[in-house]
Design a protein around this motif. Structure first.
Motif, PDB file in Angstrom:
ATOM      1  N   ASP A 215       0.806  -1.221   0.000  1.00 29.50           N
ATOM      2  CA  ASP A 215       0.000   0.000   0.000  1.00 29.50           C
ATOM      3  C   ASP A 215       0.839   1.270   0.000  1.00 29.50           C
ATOM      4  O   ASP A 215       0.425   2.296  -0.562  1.00 29.50           O
ATOM      5  CB  ASP A 215      -0.930   0.017   1.218  1.00 29.50           C
ATOM      6  CG  ASP A 215      -2.160  -0.850   1.013  1.00 29.50           C
ATOM      7  OD1 ASP A 215      -2.230  -1.528  -0.032  1.00 29.50           O
ATOM      8  OD2 ASP A 215      -3.048  -0.853   1.876  1.00 29.50           O
ATOM      9  N   ALA A 365     -13.739   0.243   4.709  1.00 35.68           N
ATOM     10  CA  ALA A 365     -12.497   0.851   5.181  1.00 35.68           C
ATOM     11  C   ALA A 365     -11.929   1.820   4.148  1.00 35.68           C
ATOM     12  O   ALA A 365     -11.386   2.874   4.496  1.00 35.68           O
ATOM     13  CB  ALA A 365     -11.474  -0.238   5.509  1.00 35.68           C
ATOM     14  N   ASP A 369     -12.013   7.227   7.127  1.00 37.52           N
ATOM     15  CA  ASP A 369     -10.732   7.844   7.496  1.00 37.52           C
ATOM     16  C   ASP A 369      -9.861   6.803   8.185  1.00 37.52           C
ATOM     17  O   ASP A 369     -10.153   6.366   9.299  1.00 37.52           O
ATOM     18  CB  ASP A 369     -10.980   9.028   8.426  1.00 37.52           C
ATOM     19  CG  ASP A 369      -9.692   9.734   8.822  1.00 37.52           C
ATOM     20  OD1 ASP A 369      -8.630   9.400   8.243  1.00 37.52           O
ATOM     21  OD2 ASP A 369      -9.747  10.605   9.709  1.00 37.52           O
ATOM     22  N   ARG A 370      -8.777   6.398   7.514  1.00 33.55           N
ATOM     23  CA  ARG A 370      -7.927   5.330   8.037  1.00 33.55           C
ATOM     24  C   ARG A 370      -6.657   5.855   8.689  1.00 33.55           C
ATOM     25  O   ARG A 370      -5.748   5.094   8.993  1.00 33.55           O
ATOM     26  CB  ARG A 370      -7.565   4.358   6.902  1.00 33.55           C
ATOM     27  CG  ARG A 370      -8.754   3.578   6.376  1.00 33.55           C
ATOM     28  CD  ARG A 370      -8.386   2.605   5.273  1.00 33.55           C
ATOM     29  NE  ARG A 370      -8.198   3.281   3.991  1.00 33.55           N
ATOM     30  CZ  ARG A 370      -7.100   3.228   3.264  1.00 33.55           C
ATOM     31  NH1 ARG A 370      -6.051   2.558   3.701  1.00 33.55           N
ATOM     32  NH2 ARG A 370      -7.017   3.853   2.107  1.00 33.55           N
ATOM     33  N   HIS A 371      -6.590   7.156   8.913  1.00 37.97           N
ATOM     34  CA  HIS A 371      -5.390   7.747   9.516  1.00 37.97           C
ATOM     35  C   HIS A 371      -5.377   7.554  11.033  1.00 37.97           C
ATOM     36  O   HIS A 371      -6.398   7.691  11.713  1.00 37.97           O
ATOM     37  CB  HIS A 371      -5.300   9.232   9.199  1.00 37.97           C
ATOM     38  CG  HIS A 371      -4.942   9.517   7.774  1.00 37.97           C
ATOM     39  ND1 HIS A 371      -5.899   9.653   6.779  1.00 37.97           N
ATOM     40  CD2 HIS A 371      -3.727   9.681   7.176  1.00 37.97           C
ATOM     41  CE1 HIS A 371      -5.292   9.889   5.628  1.00 37.97           C
ATOM     42  NE2 HIS A 371      -3.983   9.913   5.837  1.00 37.97           N
ATOM     43  N   GLN A 377      -1.371   5.521   8.061  1.00 34.88           N
ATOM     44  CA  GLN A 377      -2.697   5.174   7.564  1.00 34.88           C
ATOM     45  C   GLN A 377      -2.839   3.658   7.558  1.00 34.88           C
ATOM     46  O   GLN A 377      -2.017   2.949   6.995  1.00 34.88           O
ATOM     47  CB  GLN A 377      -2.904   5.726   6.148  1.00 34.88           C
ATOM     48  CG  GLN A 377      -4.277   5.410   5.562  1.00 34.88           C
ATOM     49  CD  GLN A 377      -4.529   6.119   4.248  1.00 34.88           C
ATOM     50  OE1 GLN A 377      -5.173   7.158   4.199  1.00 34.88           O
ATOM     51  NE2 GLN A 377      -3.996   5.568   3.181  1.00 34.88           N
ATOM     52  N   ILE A 378      -3.901   3.145   8.181  1.00 28.52           N
ATOM     53  CA  ILE A 378      -4.129   1.703   8.253  1.00 28.52           C
ATOM     54  C   ILE A 378      -4.487   1.178   6.866  1.00 28.52           C
ATOM     55  O   ILE A 378      -5.442   1.669   6.248  1.00 28.52           O
ATOM     56  CB  ILE A 378      -5.264   1.371   9.238  1.00 28.52           C
ATOM     57  CG1 ILE A 378      -4.941   1.881  10.635  1.00 28.52           C
ATOM     58  CG2 ILE A 378      -5.512  -0.136   9.266  1.00 28.52           C
ATOM     59  CD1 ILE A 378      -6.074   1.668  11.630  1.00 28.52           C
ATOM     60  N   ALA A 380      -6.394  -0.914   4.211  1.00 28.30           N
ATOM     61  CA  ALA A 380      -7.750  -1.479   4.294  1.00 28.30           C
ATOM     62  C   ALA A 380      -7.713  -2.991   4.464  1.00 28.30           C
ATOM     63  O   ALA A 380      -8.526  -3.572   5.186  1.00 28.30           O
ATOM     64  CB  ALA A 380      -8.540  -1.098   3.046  1.00 28.30           C
ATOM     65  N   MET A 383      -7.360  -4.616   8.197  1.00 26.79           N
ATOM     66  CA  MET A 383      -8.371  -4.544   9.245  1.00 26.79           C
ATOM     67  C   MET A 383      -8.630  -5.905   9.888  1.00 26.79           C
ATOM     68  O   MET A 383      -9.069  -5.997  11.031  1.00 26.79           O
ATOM     69  CB  MET A 383      -9.678  -3.992   8.671  1.00 26.79           C
ATOM     70  CG  MET A 383      -9.610  -2.523   8.268  1.00 26.79           C
ATOM     71  SD  MET A 383      -9.175  -1.432   9.650  1.00 26.79           S
ATOM     72  CE  MET A 383     -10.600  -1.663  10.724  1.00 26.79           C
ATOM     73  N   VAL A 455     -14.277   9.313   0.784  1.00 27.83           N
ATOM     74  CA  VAL A 455     -14.033   8.996   2.187  1.00 27.83           C
ATOM     75  C   VAL A 455     -14.926   9.836   3.092  1.00 27.83           C
ATOM     76  O   VAL A 455     -14.911  11.067   3.034  1.00 27.83           O
ATOM     77  CB  VAL A 455     -12.552   9.228   2.537  1.00 27.83           C
ATOM     78  CG1 VAL A 455     -12.317   9.003   4.024  1.00 27.83           C
ATOM     79  CG2 VAL A 455     -11.671   8.313   1.699  1.00 27.83           C
ATOM     80  N   SER A 459     -13.904   7.727  11.526  1.00 29.02           N
ATOM     81  CA  SER A 459     -12.726   6.897  11.731  1.00 29.02           C
ATOM     82  C   SER A 459     -13.015   5.436  11.411  1.00 29.02           C
ATOM     83  O   SER A 459     -14.079   4.901  11.740  1.00 29.02           O
ATOM     84  CB  SER A 459     -12.236   7.006  13.176  1.00 29.02           C
ATOM     85  OG  SER A 459     -11.184   6.083  13.414  1.00 29.02           O
ATOM     86  N   VAL A 460     -12.054   4.778  10.786  1.00 28.82           N
ATOM     87  CA  VAL A 460     -12.188   3.362  10.458  1.00 28.82           C
ATOM     88  C   VAL A 460     -12.244   2.510  11.723  1.00 28.82           C
ATOM     89  O   VAL A 460     -12.686   1.355  11.688  1.00 28.82           O
ATOM     90  CB  VAL A 460     -11.008   2.924   9.554  1.00 28.82           C
ATOM     91  CG1 VAL A 460      -9.729   2.799  10.373  1.00 28.82           C
ATOM     92  CG2 VAL A 460     -11.312   1.620   8.838  1.00 28.82           C
TER      93      VAL A 460
END
Length: 570
Positions: A215, A365, A369-371, A377-378, A380, A383, A455, A459-460
């Motif tokens: 990623d 995801a 927001d995956r930050h 950043q996570i 996706a 998860m 997005v 939050s994710v």
């Protein structure tokens, strides 16, 4: 992408700590000069398992994101492809086991399978590196993105098919062959624990490490790491051949079960007898008949298969027509499978909602927001880590606290059926939580007038509660499923009992693709732009399916009588 693709590793991970303690004090198992095996083979199998798991988890857990971002495949279509691949990985281990037992042997199947996965990963890496093998890059979700050509899709799907078949072929075959290296059952148990611990650890490292590289650095580098680890595993495995105990194929036990059905049909018009001497019993090693009883009265039609008629046996007592006569034990083995099949079928609808949920979570995801902080950043595809960690912790809690507490309070451990039932409850609860969270995400997207797959300002981490519920569910029902089938399956099928769990997982993946297609064709809940759909309604439907299936399970569990477990089925 899906934890229960790796379900067996989590099934045994609760026992890892005890295995570690025992393994430190194990004496080296002697290996006869002409019959290799023993603990000298242990490093080769463990290292092979770790390497192949790193390779398989590194591409499979992030393939949906790759299809969306690099091949411009629509989000729901990518999720469907992910389900099909997961179904293949879970269905084909049983095929590999039959081929290994009946024809080629475990060593050949593992070498062929790992070579296929290596070839598939090389092709997949080339699709990431060479611009000619993928469509031009564009902004994800843009209506101006160019679709991949037929040639590009052919190469892509070929690579995925080879990688999937290869991963499936090594999964349980490697574990079985490793256990064959030991004579002592306790040593086999320690090997299994360490084997699946490496399976779990490799998956976790891959999900956190390789997927991050894919990623944030390069898909080519990430897939290249998968190629390297796959090649390393193959080389290590082949290098240890001179130390292995190589067992010759003994034939598949499923042949005997098929013989029962054929023989019963051929003798359907012959009257059954009440005398035990009129039925064929298994021969002892010296050729004499074992003393037995008449077959049970359940499913009486199958008793015809063991009924002796003229010409069925030779003067020395051996069978002259193999597909015309079976032993009473083979008849009873098939009856056992028939009795347990309703319970087995409940596992399909138990895993189908999870299969759909895990695919949709990746899409959710990507639209959240995956930050975490300003720099991280996570991914996706990572998860699933929350499910894995939860399941591992829950397994330890169950093994170290829940079971001892139950033994002290009521004098026995929870039965396998009770554990499976708790898994049903947590699974249905997870679907309901997913519906509530997705409804909140859609509200946030619509409040800010975000269409397509943009997005949402949410939050994710809101997805974590439903993933925790899934992890707890799997800790209960997968351990229960494996224990139930291992205890209740016929002796000749002990080695395939766990693989039968993998079979209904594979069926669940394919059924999940059918359900998603049906929803897409009959409703507007799952468009390619998820912010314009109603994914929350899909989760509510899955929750209802879970509740109905739980009711069906309760009926099956109530009617089932344990064959080999001295406890009550409540």
């Amino acid at each position: 992408m899906l934890l229960y693709k790796w379900f067996f590793s989590l099934t045994l991970s609760a026992k890892i700590f005890a295995a570690m303690e025992r393994s430190l004090s194990i004496d080296v198992e002697a290996s006869p000069q002409h019959n290799h095996g023993g603990w000298i083979t242990f490093p080769f199998f463990i290292a092979t398992m770790a390497s192949l798991t790193l390779a398989a988890a590194g591409w499979n857990n992030n393939i949906i994101v790759y299809l969306i971002q690099k091949f411009n495949i629509k989000s729901i279509d990518a999720a469907q492809i992910g389900n099909i691949l997961s179904g293949c990985i879970n269905l084909f281990p049983i095929v590999a086991a039959v081929v290994a037992d009946s024809f080629l042997g475990s060593f050949s199947v593992i070498v062929i399978s790992s070579s296929l996965s290596l070839l598939g990963l090389i092709l997949l890496t080339l699709t990431a590196i060479l611009d000619q093998l993928k469509p031009p890059s564009c902004e994800t979700g843009s209506p101006f993105c160019q679709n991949p050509s037929k040639a590009q899709l052919t190469i892509l799907y070929t690579s995925l098919a080879l990688a999937s078949l290869g991963a499936a072929g090594t999964r349980f075959t490697l574990a079985t062959m490793g256990a064959d290296q030991f004579n002592n059952p306790s040593h086999q148990g320690v090997f299994f624990n360490w084997h699946f611990f490496m399976f779990y650890a490799g998956t976790l490292v891959s999900v956190v490490g390789i997927i991050y590289v894919e990623d944030n650095v390069s898909w080519g580098v990430g897939f290249g790491l998968c190629v390297a680890t796959n090649l390393l595993g193959l080389v290590i495995f082949v290098f240890g051949k001179r130390y292995y105990r190589l067992l010759k194929p003994q034939g598949s036990p499923f042949t005997g079960l098929a013989c029962v059905m054929v023989a019963a049909f051929r003798k359907r018009k012959v009257l059954l007898s009440l005398k035990k001497e009129d039925y064929f019993h298994e021969l002892k090693d010296d050729g004499r008949k074992r003393e037995g009883t008449t077959p049970s009265k359940n499913f009486k039609f199958l008793n015809h298969a063991a009924l002796l008629t003229d010409g069925d046996t030779a003067p020395n007592g051996t069978i002259t027509k193999p597909w015309n006569l079976c032993t009473t034990q083979q008849v009873e083995d098939l009856k056992t499978l028939i009795r347990i099949s309703p319970l087995w079928s409940t596992g399909i609808l138990l895993c189908t909602p999870i299969a759909i949920q895990m695919s949709l979570i990746v899409l959710q995801a990507l639209a959240m927001d995956r930050h975490i902080g300003s720099h991280f950043q996570i991914p996706a595809g990572s998860m699933i880590v929350f499910v894995m960690l939860t399941a591992c912790i829950a397994l330890v809690v169950i093994d170290r606290f829940l079971i001892p507490i139950c033994q002290n309070l009521i004098g026995r451990s929870p039965t396998p059926l009770q554990r499976i039932g708790l898994g049903h409850v947590f699974t249905a609860s997870s679907m309901a939580i997913s519906a509530v969270v997705e409804s909140r995400r859609l509200d946030a997207a619509r409040t800010h007038k975000l269409g397509g797959n943009l997005v949402a300002p949410m939050s994710v981490l809101w997805l974590v509660p439903q993933l925790v519920a899934v992890g707890v569910a799997e800790a209960f029902h997968f351990t229960g499923q494996v224990e139930l089938y291992y205890q209740e399956f016929p002796k000749s099928l002990k080695s395939t009992a766990a693989a039968m769990v993998a079979v209904f997982i594979g069926v669940a993946f394919y059924l999940g693709t059918v359900v998603v297609d049906l929803v897409r064709k009959t409703t507007g809940w799952l468009p390619n732009e998820i912010n314009d759909g109603r994914m929350d309604n899909v989760y509510w439907v899955l929750s209802v399916i879970g509740v109905v299936n739980f009711g069906y399970y309760l009926v099956c569990a109530r009617l089932y009588k344990y064959q080999n477990v001295l406890t009550t089925n409540t």
